[in-house]
Scaffold this active site. Structure first.
Site, PDB file in Angstrom:
ATOM      1  N   LYS A 110       0.855  -1.195   0.000  1.00 50.20           N
ATOM      2  CA  LYS A 110       0.000   0.000   0.000  1.00 50.20           C
ATOM      3  C   LYS A 110       0.883   1.234   0.000  1.00 50.20           C
ATOM      4  CE  LYS A 110      -4.518   0.637   0.496  1.00 50.20           C
ATOM      5  NZ  LYS A 110      -5.447  -0.001  -0.458  1.00 50.20           N
ATOM      6  N   THR A 148      -3.816  -5.200   0.489  1.00 48.67           N
ATOM      7  CA  THR A 148      -3.200  -3.895   0.745  1.00 48.67           C
ATOM      8  C   THR A 148      -4.105  -3.076   1.666  1.00 48.67           C
ATOM      9  OG1 THR A 148      -4.119  -2.772  -1.197  1.00 48.67           O
ATOM     10  CG2 THR A 148      -2.052  -3.988  -1.501  1.00 48.67           C
ATOM     11  N   ASP A 149      -5.398  -3.370   1.644  1.00 51.63           N
ATOM     12  CA  ASP A 149      -6.311  -2.685   2.571  1.00 51.63           C
ATOM     13  C   ASP A 149      -5.987  -3.075   4.017  1.00 51.63           C
ATOM     14  OD1 ASP A 149      -8.702  -0.955   2.792  1.00 51.63           O
ATOM     15  OD2 ASP A 149      -9.532  -2.732   3.780  1.00 51.63           O
ATOM     16  N   PHE A 175      32.447  30.355  -8.713  1.00 55.52           N
ATOM     17  CA  PHE A 175      32.550  29.247  -9.672  1.00 55.52           C
ATOM     18  C   PHE A 175      33.423  29.694 -10.836  1.00 55.52           C
ATOM     19  CE2 PHE A 175      30.754  26.345 -13.019  1.00 55.52           C
ATOM     20  CZ  PHE A 175      31.263  25.183 -12.451  1.00 55.52           C
ATOM     21  N   ARG A 179      28.598  34.668  -6.213  1.00 53.92           N
ATOM     22  CA  ARG A 179      27.291  34.396  -6.822  1.00 53.92           C
ATOM     23  C   ARG A 179      26.306  33.957  -5.749  1.00 53.92           C
ATOM     24  NH1 ARG A 179      27.688  28.321  -9.632  1.00 53.92           N
ATOM     25  NH2 ARG A 179      28.409  27.291  -7.730  1.00 53.92           N
ATOM     26  N   VAL A 215      29.108  23.644  -6.176  1.00 52.67           N
ATOM     27  CA  VAL A 215      28.150  22.792  -5.462  1.00 52.67           C
ATOM     28  C   VAL A 215      28.833  21.460  -5.122  1.00 52.67           C
ATOM     29  CG1 VAL A 215      25.925  21.599  -5.633  1.00 52.67           C
ATOM     30  CG2 VAL A 215      26.175  23.904  -6.598  1.00 52.67           C
ATOM     31  N   GLN A 216      29.654  20.976  -6.067  1.00 52.81           N
ATOM     32  CA  GLN A 216      30.334  19.694  -5.859  1.00 52.81           C
ATOM     33  C   GLN A 216      31.173  19.723  -4.568  1.00 52.81           C
ATOM     34  OE1 GLN A 216      29.895  21.170  -8.840  1.00 52.81           O
ATOM     35  NE2 GLN A 216      29.984  19.728 -10.538  1.00 52.81           N
ATOM     36  N   ASN A 276      21.057  22.679  -8.782  1.00 54.82           N
ATOM     37  CA  ASN A 276      21.643  24.024  -8.694  1.00 54.82           C
ATOM     38  C   ASN A 276      20.576  25.019  -9.148  1.00 54.82           C
ATOM     39  OD1 ASN A 276      23.375  26.135  -8.472  1.00 54.82           O
ATOM     40  ND2 ASN A 276      24.870  25.404  -9.967  1.00 54.82           N
ATOM     41  N   HIS A 311      19.619  28.286 -10.189  1.00 51.80           N
ATOM     42  CA  HIS A 311      20.375  29.436 -10.694  1.00 51.80           C
ATOM     43  C   HIS A 311      19.608  30.746 -10.547  1.00 51.80           C
ATOM     44  CE1 HIS A 311      22.926  26.394 -12.597  1.00 51.80           C
ATOM     45  NE2 HIS A 311      21.855  25.895 -13.192  1.00 51.80           N
TER      46      HIS A 311
HETATM   47  N1  AZA Z   1      28.874  23.297 -10.447  1.00 48.63           N
HETATM   48  C1  AZA Z   1      28.525  24.486  -9.905  1.00 48.63           C
HETATM   49  O1  AZA Z   1      28.654  24.681  -8.698  1.00 48.63           O
HETATM   50  N2  AZA Z   1      28.017  25.462 -10.697  1.00 48.63           N
HETATM   51  C2  AZA Z   1      27.892  25.250 -12.023  1.00 48.63           C
HETATM   52  C3  AZA Z   1      28.242  24.029 -12.601  1.00 48.63           C
HETATM   53  C4  AZA Z   1      28.753  23.002 -11.765  1.00 48.63           C
HETATM   54  O2  AZA Z   1      29.087  21.886 -12.200  1.00 48.63           O
HETATM   55  N3  AZA Z   1      28.003  24.115 -13.934  1.00 48.63           N
HETATM   56  N4  AZA Z   1      27.511  25.335 -14.164  1.00 48.63           N
HETATM   57  N5  AZA Z   1      27.434  26.034 -13.019  1.00 48.63           N
END
Ligand code: AZA
Length: 298
Positions: free
Chosen positions: A11, A59-60, A161, A178, A229-230, A256, A258
């Site tokens: 369920k 499932t009930d 970045f 940014r 971000v990575q 991400n 933007h």
């Molecule tokens: N990682 C980021 O942090 N910003 C980005 C990326 C990315 O891989 N690609 N465009 N902008």
């Protein structure tokens, strides 16, 4: 020739809210709202291949069982309730070999009135949810993963970045400052538990596992001088594993979100890009999506 190679049924979207009252002060109340999925694996093949419903636990009934066990047991932390519910199915039905319980806990945060936490009033402070998955085997063994989903965060500076591949396909300008925003999806796995009692003995660790993962995610996002971000993702996962000895693996999925500078120089030379940017255009799509898993290796 064909063969049935795998089955799982159950369920989905069982919704419930439980009110728990403080044992010595029933006016002080706690609320827990869940959306639950219960799935079973076992000896159900004849239901598929011979149209024989004899083994089917409906499932009930799974929905009814979920309500009854929620009434009779604590539902917090959700890791415990998922384990109780999953254990019920493998111990009650000998032909059920494995159960899978997925709980989404929706936020109801107690709020204050006249500066005092109110006894029975709560606010939905965001769409963020707490997630639990419990896999219960007929041996009693329980494997739990937990997580956070839809935790929307933004920082208006502290993110750069640059230094990425520059070739004939590249138009993205490098930036030292940014906006960074994402909706955090994080999942972490605990060492497996021998049985339900082992889960009951670890409630503090499970609750603090969630609280510390959330806290580390938020504080790292805010304070890390981010190159990407990575890089921020990796640091979050690394810190969770370092702090929480029973967590061996953390996965993040970070879209991400933007926000682009808007060039307003066409209007009386107005400066609104780079260091002068104040008015931004939020972008809905396309968006970057950064994912990774970080694991303990020692
Ligand atoms: N990682 C980021 O942090 N910003 C980005 C990326 C990315 O891989 N690609 N465009 N902008």
């Amino acid at each position: 020739m064909v063969a049935l190679t795998a089955t799982r049924y159950g369920k989905d979207n069982i919704r419930l809210l439980k009110v728990e009252r403080h044992p010595s002060n029933p006016k002080l109340q706690y609320v827990y709202e869940f959306t639950i999925r219960v799935m079973l694996e076992g000896d159900f093949d004849i239901a598929y291949t011979e149209a024989d419903n004899a083994p089917i636990v409906t499932t009930d009934s799974m929905k009814n069982t979920t309500y009854i066990l929620a009434k009779k047991n604590p539902v917090s932390p959700p890791e415990l309730f998922a384990s109780i519910l999953g254990t019920h199915f493998v111990t009650t039905y000998s032909h059920v070999h494995k159960s899978f319980v997925h709980i989404v806990q929706h936020r109801w945060t107690r709020y204050s009135v006249d500066g005092k936490p109110h006894e029975h009033s709560f606010i939905r402070d965001g769409n963020e949810v707490r997630i639990v998955d419990a896999e219960v085997e007929e041996s009693g063994k329980i494997t739990i993963s937990a997580g956070i989903s839809d935790l929307l965060v933004l920082k208006s500076t502290g993110s750069a970045f640059y230094g990425y591949v520059q070739d004939k396909y590249t138009t993205l300008p490098e930036t030292r400052d940014r906006i960074m925003s994402t909706s955090v999806d994080a999942t972490w796995n605990y060492d497996s538990f021998e049985n339900l009692d082992a889960v009951r003995n670890s409630l503090g660790a499970l609750e603090s596992g969630y609280q510390s993962a959330r806290e580390i995610t938020l504080s790292t996002f805010a304070t890390h001088d981010s190159a990407s971000v990575q890089a921020t993702l990796y640091l979050m996962g690394k810190r969770i594993i370092e702090v929480n000895k029973s967590v061996n693996n953390v996965s993040y999925s970070l879209p991400n979100k933007h926000y682009f500078d808007i060039d307003l120089s066409w209007f009386e030379g107005l400066k609104n890009t780079g260091a002068d940017a104040q008015v931004f255009a939020p972008q809905s799509n396309p968006n970057g999506l950064i994912t990774a898993s970080i694991s303990r290796t020692d």
